[in-house]
Design a protein around this motif. Structure first.
Motif, short mmCIF file in Angstrom:
data_model
loop_
_atom_site.label_atom_id
_atom_site.label_comp_id
_atom_site.label_asym_id
_atom_site.label_seq_id
_atom_site.Cartn_x
_atom_site.Cartn_y
_atom_site.Cartn_z
N GLN A 11 0.81 -1.21 0.00
CA GLN A 11 0.00 0.00 0.00
C GLN A 11 0.85 1.26 0.00
OE1 GLN A 11 -3.61 0.48 2.63
NE2 GLN A 11 -2.20 1.86 3.67
N ASP A 49 -10.64 -0.16 0.83
CA ASP A 49 -10.14 1.07 1.43
C ASP A 49 -8.76 0.82 2.05
OD1 ASP A 49 -10.08 3.69 2.30
OD2 ASP A 49 -11.68 3.47 3.78
N LEU A 50 -8.06 1.86 2.39
CA LEU A 50 -6.73 1.77 2.98
C LEU A 50 -6.77 1.00 4.30
CD1 LEU A 50 -5.56 5.45 2.37
CD2 LEU A 50 -5.04 3.42 1.00
N GLY A 52 -5.35 1.54 7.02
CA GLY A 52 -5.47 2.42 8.18
C GLY A 52 -6.91 2.69 8.58
N ASN A 53 -7.84 2.47 7.65
CA ASN A 53 -9.26 2.66 7.93
C ASN A 53 -9.95 1.35 8.31
OD1 ASN A 53 -9.02 5.39 7.31
ND2 ASN A 53 -9.38 5.01 5.15
N ALA A 54 -9.21 0.25 8.29
CA ALA A 54 -9.77 -1.06 8.62
C ALA A 54 -9.85 -1.26 10.13
CB ALA A 54 -8.91 -2.17 8.00
N ARG A 55 -10.70 -2.18 10.53
CA ARG A 55 -10.81 -2.59 11.93
C ARG A 55 -10.83 -4.11 11.95
NH1 ARG A 55 -9.65 1.81 11.75
NH2 ARG A 55 -10.57 3.63 12.71
N ASP A 83 -7.55 -1.32 15.60
CA ASP A 83 -7.30 -0.58 14.37
C ASP A 83 -6.48 -1.42 13.42
OD1 ASP A 83 -8.62 1.56 15.46
OD2 ASP A 83 -6.81 2.67 15.96
N GLY A 84 -6.76 -1.27 12.13
CA GLY A 84 -5.94 -1.87 11.09
C GLY A 84 -6.20 -3.34 10.85
#
Length: 131
Positions: A11, A49-50, A52-55, A83-84
Motif C-alpha cells: 500500500q 479502502d486503505l 489504516g481505515n480497517a478494523r 485498528d488496522g
C-alpha cells in the motif's frame, strides 16, 4: 464454480504512484475486467479502502466451549475492536475479483492475466457453493 482472486500489494508503494501513472494502471485493470466480461467469467470486483481505515475484531481471553452439538461460544472472553488489519505485513489485501471458471487451472490462467500480478501476489481460492 466461482473463484475469489485476492489482490495483494504494498500500500505504501501504491500511494507514491503519481496520479497520471495510476490512471494508466486503472486502464489496464479495466481492460482486464473487459476480458473477463467478454469471456463470461466476470462476477464482481472491488478495491478495498486503505488498511489504516480497517478494523479487526478479535476475541481476547476466555475459552471455547460447545454447549450443544455444533454450537461454539467463547466463555469469559471479550470481543475487542483493533485498528488496522489482523497482521502487520508489507503487502495488504487491496481488492478482489470474483470470477466464474470451470476449474482451478482456468482460474489460475485468469489470475496470471491480471495486471496486478506484476506488482503483488494474487491468492486464488474456490468459493464453497451453498454455504
Amino acid at each position: 464454480m466461482q473463484y475469489l482472486l485476492m489482490l495483494y500489494a504494498d500500500q505504501s508503494a501504491g500511494l507514491k504512484i503519481p496520479a497520471d501513472a495510476m490512471a494508466k494502471v486503472m486502464d489496464l485493470m479495466g481492460a482486464y475486467q473487459s476480458s473477463l466480461e467478454k469471456a463470461g467469467a466476470f462476477v464482481m470486483t472491488s478495491p478495498l479502502d486503505l488498511v489504516g481505515n480497517a478494523r479487526t475484531l478479535r476475541m481476547q481471553g476466555g475459552t471455547i466451549a460447545e454447549p450443544s452439538p455444533g454450537v461454539f461460544v467463547n466463555q469469559g472472553g471479550e470481543l475487542a475492536v483493533h485498528d488496522g488489519p489482523y497482521a502487520d505485513t508489507r503487502e495488504q489485501l487491496g481488492g478482489f475479483y470474483i470470477i466464474e471458471a470451470p476449474d482451478m487451472q482456468t482460474a489460475l490462467d485468469w489470475a496470471r492475466q491480471c495486471p496486478a500480478a506484476q506488482w503483488g501476489p494474487i491468492e486464488v481460492r474456490a468459493m464453497k457453493p451453498g454455504f
